[in-house]
Design an enzyme around this catalytic site. Structure first.
Site, PDB file in Angstrom:
ATOM      1  N   GLU A 109       0.826  -1.205   0.000  1.00 32.17           N
ATOM      2  CA  GLU A 109       0.000   0.000   0.000  1.00 32.17           C
ATOM      3  C   GLU A 109       0.866   1.263   0.000  1.00 32.17           C
ATOM      4  O   GLU A 109       0.779   2.109   0.883  1.00 32.17           O
ATOM      5  CB  GLU A 109      -0.957  -0.029   1.191  1.00 32.17           C
ATOM      6  CG  GLU A 109      -1.947  -1.199   1.099  1.00 32.17           C
ATOM      7  CD  GLU A 109      -2.960  -1.214   2.237  1.00 32.17           C
ATOM      8  OE1 GLU A 109      -2.655  -0.702   3.337  1.00 32.17           O
ATOM      9  OE2 GLU A 109      -4.059  -1.730   2.031  1.00 32.17           O
ATOM     10  N   PRO A 122       8.088   2.963   6.019  1.00 32.45           N
ATOM     11  CA  PRO A 122       7.470   1.661   5.735  1.00 32.45           C
ATOM     12  C   PRO A 122       6.022   1.613   6.204  1.00 32.45           C
ATOM     13  O   PRO A 122       5.668   2.192   7.231  1.00 32.45           O
ATOM     14  CB  PRO A 122       8.341   0.674   6.514  1.00 32.45           C
ATOM     15  CG  PRO A 122       8.967   1.484   7.604  1.00 32.45           C
ATOM     16  CD  PRO A 122       9.145   2.863   7.040  1.00 32.45           C
ATOM     17  N   HIS A 159     -18.515  -8.908   5.945  1.00 27.25           N
ATOM     18  CA  HIS A 159     -17.158  -8.422   6.140  1.00 27.25           C
ATOM     19  C   HIS A 159     -16.457  -9.293   7.175  1.00 27.25           C
ATOM     20  O   HIS A 159     -16.964  -9.465   8.286  1.00 27.25           O
ATOM     21  CB  HIS A 159     -17.144  -6.959   6.606  1.00 27.25           C
ATOM     22  CG  HIS A 159     -15.769  -6.401   6.751  1.00 27.25           C
ATOM     23  ND1 HIS A 159     -15.333  -5.767   7.890  1.00 27.25           N
ATOM     24  CD2 HIS A 159     -14.708  -6.380   5.899  1.00 27.25           C
ATOM     25  CE1 HIS A 159     -14.080  -5.374   7.730  1.00 27.25           C
ATOM     26  NE2 HIS A 159     -13.686  -5.738   6.534  1.00 27.25           N
ATOM     27  N   HIS A 160     -15.312  -9.846   6.793  1.00 28.29           N
ATOM     28  CA  HIS A 160     -14.487 -10.644   7.696  1.00 28.29           C
ATOM     29  C   HIS A 160     -13.111  -9.999   7.809  1.00 28.29           C
ATOM     30  O   HIS A 160     -12.218 -10.283   7.019  1.00 28.29           O
ATOM     31  CB  HIS A 160     -14.319 -12.078   7.170  1.00 28.29           C
ATOM     32  CG  HIS A 160     -15.539 -12.914   7.250  1.00 28.29           C
ATOM     33  ND1 HIS A 160     -15.661 -14.121   6.582  1.00 28.29           N
ATOM     34  CD2 HIS A 160     -16.699 -12.746   7.925  1.00 28.29           C
ATOM     35  CE1 HIS A 160     -16.851 -14.648   6.835  1.00 28.29           C
ATOM     36  NE2 HIS A 160     -17.500 -13.825   7.645  1.00 28.29           N
ATOM     37  N   GLU A 161     -12.933  -9.115   8.767  1.00 25.76           N
ATOM     38  CA  GLU A 161     -11.599  -8.614   9.077  1.00 25.76           C
ATOM     39  C   GLU A 161     -10.940  -9.599  10.045  1.00 25.76           C
ATOM     40  O   GLU A 161     -11.558 -10.013  11.023  1.00 25.76           O
ATOM     41  CB  GLU A 161     -11.668  -7.224   9.695  1.00 25.76           C
ATOM     42  CG  GLU A 161     -10.329  -6.679  10.170  1.00 25.76           C
ATOM     43  CD  GLU A 161      -9.282  -6.628   9.070  1.00 25.76           C
ATOM     44  OE1 GLU A 161      -8.235  -7.284   9.242  1.00 25.76           O
ATOM     45  OE2 GLU A 161      -9.513  -5.953   8.048  1.00 25.76           O
ATOM     46  N   HIS A 191      -8.835  -7.978   0.932  1.00 22.15           N
ATOM     47  CA  HIS A 191      -8.012  -6.804   1.204  1.00 22.15           C
ATOM     48  C   HIS A 191      -6.774  -7.214   2.000  1.00 22.15           C
ATOM     49  O   HIS A 191      -6.793  -8.209   2.715  1.00 22.15           O
ATOM     50  CB  HIS A 191      -8.808  -5.745   1.959  1.00 22.15           C
ATOM     51  CG  HIS A 191      -9.700  -4.947   1.059  1.00 22.15           C
ATOM     52  ND1 HIS A 191      -9.764  -3.574   1.102  1.00 22.15           N
ATOM     53  CD2 HIS A 191     -10.542  -5.322   0.069  1.00 22.15           C
ATOM     54  CE1 HIS A 191     -10.620  -3.143   0.188  1.00 22.15           C
ATOM     55  NE2 HIS A 191     -11.108  -4.196  -0.452  1.00 22.15           N
ATOM     56  N   GLU A 192      -5.707  -6.428   1.824  1.00 21.34           N
ATOM     57  CA  GLU A 192      -4.396  -6.736   2.420  1.00 21.34           C
ATOM     58  C   GLU A 192      -3.907  -8.129   2.020  1.00 21.34           C
ATOM     59  O   GLU A 192      -3.197  -8.799   2.773  1.00 21.34           O
ATOM     60  CB  GLU A 192      -4.415  -6.610   3.954  1.00 21.34           C
ATOM     61  CG  GLU A 192      -4.644  -5.213   4.461  1.00 21.34           C
ATOM     62  CD  GLU A 192      -6.118  -4.846   4.526  1.00 21.34           C
ATOM     63  OE1 GLU A 192      -6.455  -3.672   4.305  1.00 21.34           O
ATOM     64  OE2 GLU A 192      -6.940  -5.749   4.815  1.00 21.34           O
ATOM     65  N   GLU A 209      -7.650  -5.941  -2.920  1.00 22.53           N
ATOM     66  CA  GLU A 209      -7.127  -4.577  -2.750  1.00 22.53           C
ATOM     67  C   GLU A 209      -5.660  -4.610  -3.163  1.00 22.53           C
ATOM     68  O   GLU A 209      -5.314  -4.257  -4.268  1.00 22.53           O
ATOM     69  CB  GLU A 209      -7.306  -4.122  -1.308  1.00 22.53           C
ATOM     70  CG  GLU A 209      -6.847  -2.702  -1.061  1.00 22.53           C
ATOM     71  CD  GLU A 209      -6.852  -2.362   0.417  1.00 22.53           C
ATOM     72  OE1 GLU A 209      -7.204  -1.222   0.746  1.00 22.53           O
ATOM     73  OE2 GLU A 209      -6.490  -3.228   1.239  1.00 22.53           O
ATOM     74  N   GLU A 214      -8.847   4.892   0.052  1.00 22.90           N
ATOM     75  CA  GLU A 214      -8.967   5.186   1.481  1.00 22.90           C
ATOM     76  C   GLU A 214      -7.799   6.009   2.012  1.00 22.90           C
ATOM     77  O   GLU A 214      -7.946   6.733   3.005  1.00 22.90           O
ATOM     78  CB  GLU A 214      -9.085   3.882   2.274  1.00 22.90           C
ATOM     79  CG  GLU A 214      -7.858   2.997   2.189  1.00 22.90           C
ATOM     80  CD  GLU A 214      -8.083   1.616   2.787  1.00 22.90           C
ATOM     81  OE1 GLU A 214      -9.245   1.279   3.068  1.00 22.90           O
ATOM     82  OE2 GLU A 214      -7.104   0.885   2.966  1.00 22.90           O
TER      83      GLU A 214
END
Length: 704
Positions: free
Chosen positions: A174, A192, A410-412, A480-481, A499, A505
């Site tokens: 990112e 970083p 959504h599963h974070e 994502h990530e 993502e 964002e």
């Protein structure tokens, strides 16, 4: 097409006796040629040319194993064979209706000259727009279970090319892109995101441009059971050497024969649009084994998401800290009063989606655990099935169904992947029971198991296993990530997007993305697959949402450019990322988001230059409608476009959503204008693009 020149002493199928190399082995398709040779010391090398111009000078091949008996020393040729392939296939969804898969393959069988005499194959596929190659390890008595310590693959470039690069952080991609000469690659002064990179290590896809006008993209395809590829840059010789992301033990990959590496890919062209049009990476992936795919539905969605980024609401339900997942009475927590994922607020998004023809609604922060989810390297963070007290799962399921809207789960994971893997089956059952057939996953933070990296073999296997598991349950996924894509959406068409790059964002809680960012992404991150960039921000200046917390923050764009991104940044699942009230103030501009499809029969890259501008036109699936997006960097431009992609003899109404009077990304970002004109395939369209701006156009046929 030239046939590959075979050595006169080689016998087809012979592997028992090595033969001396009398001359190099070559493969060619159109202007791209590949040469394989053994150097005097027995080291295998390859080179790539485009017409008469070298692209990759003779470069080393090899794989080092942990036992010291690898393929990084002298090798001898056993035999080789070639074949030609030319077929077509139809993706479940995508940028085009069908894809030609045309290549010439050279397979080189090699052996160690001394005991234990292990065997390795190098398979090259030469396409009209580049080369893919990989190492294959046949089943053999002397090589069964083995550990790859590192690859010795090189890409020796012909000069000090212009490069578009981000640091080789094993944990995150990112970053904003740096544009520099190869001699200037140095990330020492770049803060970083997660893990400090070696100064001269960069990630793939790496986009390059030579002084003589060649565009070269280096990446990989079909990343399975192996770590991601990074590149170490020699800033003196302009050579690149492979760097595999290590595991927690320091080794790169644990394998068992028969096995193979991912494909290393080199896309080359003498014009930038041809790079974006390449399907080389997709063609190097395996076809899907799914026989029924009607449940996979490209779509547009809104959601409870951006309002948290602009500090209008929050993911967490209370201000409590130091909570244990199993021991907390969530109903007893004192709510702070600005939790976004509450039943009434979600109904508002459902109403908006139903009114304006969007298909689904994403809800983040619905489940317990957000109070202390990030930064603690905590394993038991979320259970993925328990809602907060103000989120009524059953009521919202019924409400959404009655309006014809699907809810997106959504599963974070907070990087706690061991926890997610233990609970994933139960989480998917919960989804199916409550009508969810799509999920956005997230992997923010340091990975558990501790010591593993986002881009290492363990996590690569997790991402692929998750896509496969969800395919069995007929669930679509947006990760994502995750590790950056390598074309695996051909194999797992339910893996709609990732993502895996610096998305929209970042404009809400950092210095933001520079205006050139979206002109680079298609040449880098999107080479491997669709991106969930979350376009469509209309309220450009964020102070309006929360003046105290958003002072000076804005998206580095014009409103018209946000519309154009729906065409220039491809994804079969796109978010209308702003809040409903932002769109309701500009329903005339919002019409383009309502209209633009998510699935296409054809795509034309009309103009492009990495870091400067992109103009893309796409034909809607099953319709004679075209949609165009044009974006620019910080410089204003005038794009003059021939409309010869339109059906000859058919007239169209072009609705043009353009930057308005005085528009610019920094001073007047929300100025736009909408106009209509009649056009046909012989017409020319002039699109003025403001600094940091863009234009979006819909072409709809006029009935005779």
């Amino acid at each position: 097409m030239r046939k590959i020149l075979l050595l006169c002493l080689l016998t087809a199928g012979l592997r028992a006796t090595a033969q001396p190399v009398a001359s190099p082995l070559t493969a060619r398709l159109d202007r791209v040629s590949l040469t394989f040779a053994l150097a005097a010391d027995g080291q295998p090398t390859y080179a790539v040319s485009y017409g008469q111009r070298p692209v990759i000078k003779p470069s080393r091949l090899g794989v080092a194993l942990a036992d010291g008996k690898g393929f990084d020393g002298p090798l001898e040729l056993v035999n080789s064979e070639t074949k030609d392939v030319d077929d077509t296939w139809q993706p479940v969804w995508g940028e085009v209706k069908s894809i030609r898969n045309h290549y010439q393959q050279l397979t080189v069988h090699l052996r160690q000259p001394q005991a234990p005499g292990r065997l390795i194959d190098v398979v090259f596929r030469v396409f009209a727009d580049g080369v893919g190659f990989r190492y294959e390890f046949p089943q053999q008595p002397s090589l069964q279970y083995f550990t790859v310590q590192q690859e010795r693959t090189e890409f020796n470039l012909t000069g000090n090319h212009k490069a578009f690069w981000i640091p080789g952080d094993y944990e995150s991609n990112e970053y904003a892109y740096t544009t520099s000469r190869l001699s200037e690659v140095n990330s020492a002064n770049i803060t970083p995101i997660q893990l400090k990179s070696a100064p001269e290590r960069v990630q793939t896809p790496l986009m390059l441009k030579s002084d003589d006008g060649l565009y070269v993209n280096i990446h990989e395809a079909a990343l399975v059971n192996y770590p991601a590829l990074m590149l170490n840059v020699n800033t003196k010789t302009f050579g690149l050497t492979s760097q595999l992301v290590p595991s927690a033990t320091g080794a790169a990959a644990y394998l068992q024969t028969p096995e193979h590496t991912p494909w290393r890919t080199i896309v080359v062209a003498d014009n930038a649009p041809a790079v974006l049009a390449s399907k080389l990476i997709l063609n190097l992936n395996e076809p899907t084994t799914l026989t029924e795919t009607s449940w996979i539905k490209p779509q547009k969605f809104v959601g409870v998401w951006w309002e948290m980024h602009v500090n209008k609401s929050s993911w967490n339900y209370s201000d409590a800290t130091n909570l244990k997942l199993a021991d907390t009475n969530w109903n007893a927590l004192k709510p702070h009063g600005h939790h976004g994922a509450n039943t009434a607020n979600v109904k508002r998004y459902i109403d908006f989606a139903a009114k304006y023809g969007l298909q689904s609604v994403l809800v983040e922060g619905w489940n317990v655990g957000w109070e202390d989810w990030a930064g603690n390297w905590k394993e038991e963070v979320f259970d993925f099935v328990t809602p907060y007290p103000d989120f009524n799962v059953q009521e919202l399921q019924q409400y959404a169904a009655a309006k014809g809207i699907k809810l997106l789960m959504h599963h974070e994971t907070s990087g706690s992947v061991t926890n997610y893997e233990r609970r994933q089956d139960a989480a998917l059952r919960f989804m199916k029971e409550h009508g969810y057939d799509g999920v956005k996953t997230g992997y923010v933070g340091r990975i558990i198991p501790r010591g593993e990296h986002h881009d290492g073999q363990w996590m690569v296997n997790h991402f692929n296993r998750t896509a496969e598991n969800m395919a069995r349950q007929q669930i679509m996924v947006d990760m994502h990530e995750a590790v950056r894509p390598t074309g695996l959406h051909r194999t797992y068409p339910n893996w709609l997007a990732s993502e895996a790059a610096r998305g929209n964002e970042f404009n809400a809680w950092s210095e933001g993305n520079p205006p050139e960012h979206e002109t680079i992404l298609p040449f880098t991150r999107l080479m491997g697959g669709p991106m969930d960039y979350t376009p469509g921000i209309f309220q450009i200046k964020l102070e309006d949402w929360n003046p105290a917390k958003n002072q000076g923050k804005q998206v580095h764009t014009t409103l018209a450019k946000q519309l154009a991104l729906y065409v220039t940044i491809y994804s079969p699942i796109q978010m209308a990322a702003d809040l409903p009230e932002a769109y309701e103030k500009h329903l005339d501009a919002f019409q383009f988001i309502r209209d633009v499809p998510m699935d296409w029969d054809d795509t034309r890259i009309l103009a492009a230059e990495p870091g400067d501008y992109i103009t893309t036109a796409r034909k809607a699936k099953g319709k004679d409608e075209w949609y165009l997006g044009a974006i620019t960097d910080e410089n204003a431009r005038l794009q003059t476009l021939k409309l010869d992609f339109l059906t000859p003899g058919q007239r169209y109404e072009a609705t043009i959503y353009a930057d308005g009077k005085g528009a610019s990304w920094d001073k007047k970002p929300m100025s736009y204008q909408i106009r209509k004109q009649k056009v046909d395939s012989k017409s020319t369209l002039k699109l003025p693009l403001a600094a940091g701006g863009g234009a979006a156009v819909s072409f709809k046929p006029i009935s005779r």
